[in-house]
Design a protein around this motif. Structure first.
Motif, PDB file in Angstrom:
ATOM      1  N   THR A  68       0.831  -1.206   0.000  1.00  0.00           N
ATOM      2  CA  THR A  68       0.000   0.000   0.000  1.00  0.00           C
ATOM      3  C   THR A  68       0.864   1.253   0.000  1.00  0.00           C
ATOM      4  O   THR A  68       0.642   2.186  -0.784  1.00  0.00           O
ATOM      5  N   LEU A  69       1.852   1.281   0.873  1.00  0.00           N
ATOM      6  CA  LEU A  69       2.756   2.431   0.960  1.00  0.00           C
ATOM      7  C   LEU A  69       3.561   2.618  -0.317  1.00  0.00           C
ATOM      8  O   LEU A  69       3.730   3.740  -0.810  1.00  0.00           O
ATOM      9  N   ALA A  70       4.100   1.513  -0.833  1.00  0.00           N
ATOM     10  CA  ALA A  70       4.929   1.594  -2.033  1.00  0.00           C
ATOM     11  C   ALA A  70       4.137   2.161  -3.206  1.00  0.00           C
ATOM     12  O   ALA A  70       4.634   3.025  -3.953  1.00  0.00           O
ATOM     13  N   ARG A  71       2.920   1.690  -3.385  1.00  0.00           N
ATOM     14  CA  ARG A  71       2.112   2.178  -4.507  1.00  0.00           C
ATOM     15  C   ARG A  71       1.685   3.633  -4.299  1.00  0.00           C
ATOM     16  O   ARG A  71       1.624   4.408  -5.249  1.00  0.00           O
ATOM     17  N   LEU A  72       1.413   3.997  -3.056  1.00  0.00           N
ATOM     18  CA  LEU A  72       1.082   5.382  -2.755  1.00  0.00           C
ATOM     19  C   LEU A  72       2.248   6.307  -3.096  1.00  0.00           C
ATOM     20  O   LEU A  72       2.058   7.426  -3.590  1.00  0.00           O
ATOM     21  N   ALA A  73       3.467   5.808  -2.856  1.00  0.00           N
ATOM     22  CA  ALA A  73       4.671   6.609  -3.084  1.00  0.00           C
ATOM     23  C   ALA A  73       5.247   6.455  -4.488  1.00  0.00           C
ATOM     24  O   ALA A  73       6.187   7.165  -4.856  1.00  0.00           O
ATOM     25  N   GLY A  74       4.720   5.515  -5.267  1.00  0.00           N
ATOM     26  CA  GLY A  74       5.239   5.304  -6.616  1.00  0.00           C
ATOM     27  C   GLY A  74       6.594   4.636  -6.638  1.00  0.00           C
ATOM     28  O   GLY A  74       7.422   4.916  -7.512  1.00  0.00           O
ATOM     29  N   ILE A  75       6.822   3.724  -5.680  1.00  0.00           N
ATOM     30  CA  ILE A  75       8.095   3.010  -5.632  1.00  0.00           C
ATOM     31  C   ILE A  75       7.827   1.509  -5.622  1.00  0.00           C
ATOM     32  O   ILE A  75       6.674   1.066  -5.631  1.00  0.00           O
ATOM     33  N   ALA A  76       8.891   0.713  -5.600  1.00  0.00           N
ATOM     34  CA  ALA A  76       8.767  -0.747  -5.637  1.00  0.00           C
ATOM     35  C   ALA A  76       8.723  -1.312  -4.221  1.00  0.00           C
ATOM     36  O   ALA A  76       8.893  -0.598  -3.228  1.00  0.00           O
ATOM     37  N   VAL A  77       8.498  -2.619  -4.162  1.00  0.00           N
ATOM     38  CA  VAL A  77       8.416  -3.292  -2.857  1.00  0.00           C
ATOM     39  C   VAL A  77       9.444  -4.421  -2.796  1.00  0.00           C
ATOM     40  O   VAL A  77       9.686  -5.110  -3.789  1.00  0.00           O
ATOM     41  N   GLY A  78      10.081  -4.558  -1.651  1.00  0.00           N
ATOM     42  CA  GLY A  78      10.960  -5.693  -1.398  1.00  0.00           C
ATOM     43  C   GLY A  78      10.251  -6.637  -0.441  1.00  0.00           C
ATOM     44  O   GLY A  78       9.568  -6.189   0.486  1.00  0.00           O
ATOM     45  N   ILE A  79      10.393  -7.923  -0.658  1.00  0.00           N
ATOM     46  CA  ILE A  79       9.776  -8.907   0.237  1.00  0.00           C
ATOM     47  C   ILE A  79      10.855  -9.503   1.119  1.00  0.00           C
ATOM     48  O   ILE A  79      11.662 -10.316   0.661  1.00  0.00           O
ATOM     49  N   ASP A  80      10.898  -9.056   2.360  1.00  0.00           N
ATOM     50  CA  ASP A  80      11.772  -9.687   3.346  1.00  0.00           C
ATOM     51  C   ASP A  80      10.940 -10.766   4.024  1.00  0.00           C
ATOM     52  O   ASP A  80      10.092 -10.475   4.879  1.00  0.00           O
ATOM     53  N   LEU A  81      11.156 -12.011   3.644  1.00  0.00           N
ATOM     54  CA  LEU A  81      10.306 -13.095   4.118  1.00  0.00           C
ATOM     55  C   LEU A  81      10.390 -13.296   5.628  1.00  0.00           C
ATOM     56  O   LEU A  81       9.418 -13.726   6.247  1.00  0.00           O
ATOM     57  N   PHE A  82      11.518 -12.976   6.238  1.00  0.00           N
ATOM     58  CA  PHE A  82      11.637 -13.106   7.687  1.00  0.00           C
ATOM     59  C   PHE A  82      10.630 -12.207   8.390  1.00  0.00           C
ATOM     60  O   PHE A  82      10.077 -12.570   9.433  1.00  0.00           O
ATOM     61  N   ALA A  83      10.393 -11.020   7.826  1.00  0.00           N
ATOM     62  CA  ALA A  83       9.524 -10.040   8.469  1.00  0.00           C
ATOM     63  C   ALA A  83       8.044 -10.349   8.288  1.00  0.00           C
ATOM     64  O   ALA A  83       7.232  -9.998   9.140  1.00  0.00           O
ATOM     65  N   CYS A  84       7.681 -10.987   7.178  1.00  0.00           N
ATOM     66  CA  CYS A  84       6.253 -11.059   6.854  1.00  0.00           C
ATOM     67  C   CYS A  84       5.716 -12.468   6.666  1.00  0.00           C
ATOM     68  O   CYS A  84       4.549 -12.629   6.289  1.00  0.00           O
ATOM     69  N   TRP A  85       6.498 -13.505   6.951  1.00  0.00           N
ATOM     70  CA  TRP A  85       6.050 -14.857   6.614  1.00  0.00           C
ATOM     71  C   TRP A  85       4.832 -15.306   7.417  1.00  0.00           C
ATOM     72  O   TRP A  85       4.104 -16.211   7.002  1.00  0.00           O
TER      73      TRP A  85
END
Length: 266
Positions: free
Chosen positions: A155-172
């Motif tokens: 949501t934040l990335a799209r609001l800001a017009g940037i890309a997203v990184g998936i850190d699996l440790f943080a969000c699994w």
């Protein structure tokens, strides 16, 4: 190692960029992910040294942006603009960052302020062909980010017009992780891989891929099904890797991930 694997220098602890580049090259990885501080400390020849090592730069670790006040935003943009310049000279494909803390702002207010404050940097990075990669991080780092779930990060990335990184440790553990991965597909700039062993309580406590409870053998194929073709960045920090030895542990992790990625591509 599989050509899609990169190694983050945070795995090695403190040390100069050239020494870490030599370790990454010995491990057989094709790409490295240094910190901003390492590139700054090495100086103007960092890009040439990395190219001479035969290594691509998967990402440059910028750490936190700053946005909670107007003054924070000015400082944050100045710092991030310098990182974009360094990414150009070092050949980095992405810049990994967190949002910075929100102080007393409510989340929606913070999200809008972050997007507004980072907008000039986002435009500058796009013009340079560099992706700003916003990653989720543990809620224990609430002073460094307002993005802890992948869905919120997207949501934040799209609001800001940037890309997203998936850190699996943080969000699994996200309840909607699979849906968020599908939704993030075209905006994924980098995937950071480590594992978690049940019972570990104190950060940093990342384990080597395959040693813990994170269902990487399911999640990585799901990420690949989105069409993602970028780097899977080994970012393993903490006592488990230190006890085994960085090179021995990362070599073992590289074999495990190579088998997974090779099976997925066949």
């Amino acid at each position: 190692m599989h050509p899609s694997l990169s190694i983050n220098t945070l795995c090695f602890g403190a040390g100069p960029l050239d020494a870490h580049a030599a370790q990454v090259a010995r491990l057989g990885a094709t790409a490295i992910s240094p910190t901003l501080e390492q590139v700054v400390d090495y100086g103007a020849a960092a890009g040439k040294m990395l190219r001479d090592s035969g290594l691509a730069v998967a990402t440059l670790t910028h750490r936190a942006f700053a946005f909670a006040t107007q003054e924070d935003g000015i400082v944050g943009r100045e710092r991030l603009n310098r990182t974009i310049d360094l990414a150009e000279t070092s050949g980095a494909q992405t810049i990994t960052l967190t949002t910075g803390g929100r102080a007393a702002l409510r989340w929606p207010e913070a999200a809008n302020r972050f997007a507004a404050e980072i907008a000039p940097c986002a435009a500058r990075a796009r013009a340079a062909g560099i992706k700003l990669s916003l990653e989720p991080t543990s809620h224990l780092y609430a002073d460094a980010s307002i993005a802890h779930r992948l869905a919120d990060t997207l949501t934040l990335a799209r609001l800001a017009g940037i890309a997203v990184g998936i850190d699996l440790f943080a969000c699994w553990t996200d309840s909607d992780l699979e849906d968020s991965i599908i939704a993030a597909g075209p905006d994924i700039a980098l995937v950071q891989v480590s594992d978690y062993v049940f019972g570990d309580r104190g950060l940093p406590c990342r384990a080597l891929p395959g040693d813990g409870a994170v269902p990487l053998d399911r999640l990585i194929p799901e990420i690949l099904r989105t069409g993602y073709s970028g780097y899977f960045d080994l970012e393993v920090i903490g006592s488990r890797l230190q006890a085994e030895g960085a090179e021995a542990g990362l070599r073992r992790a590289g074999v495990w991930l190579t088998e997974l990625l090779t099976a997925r591509h066949n």
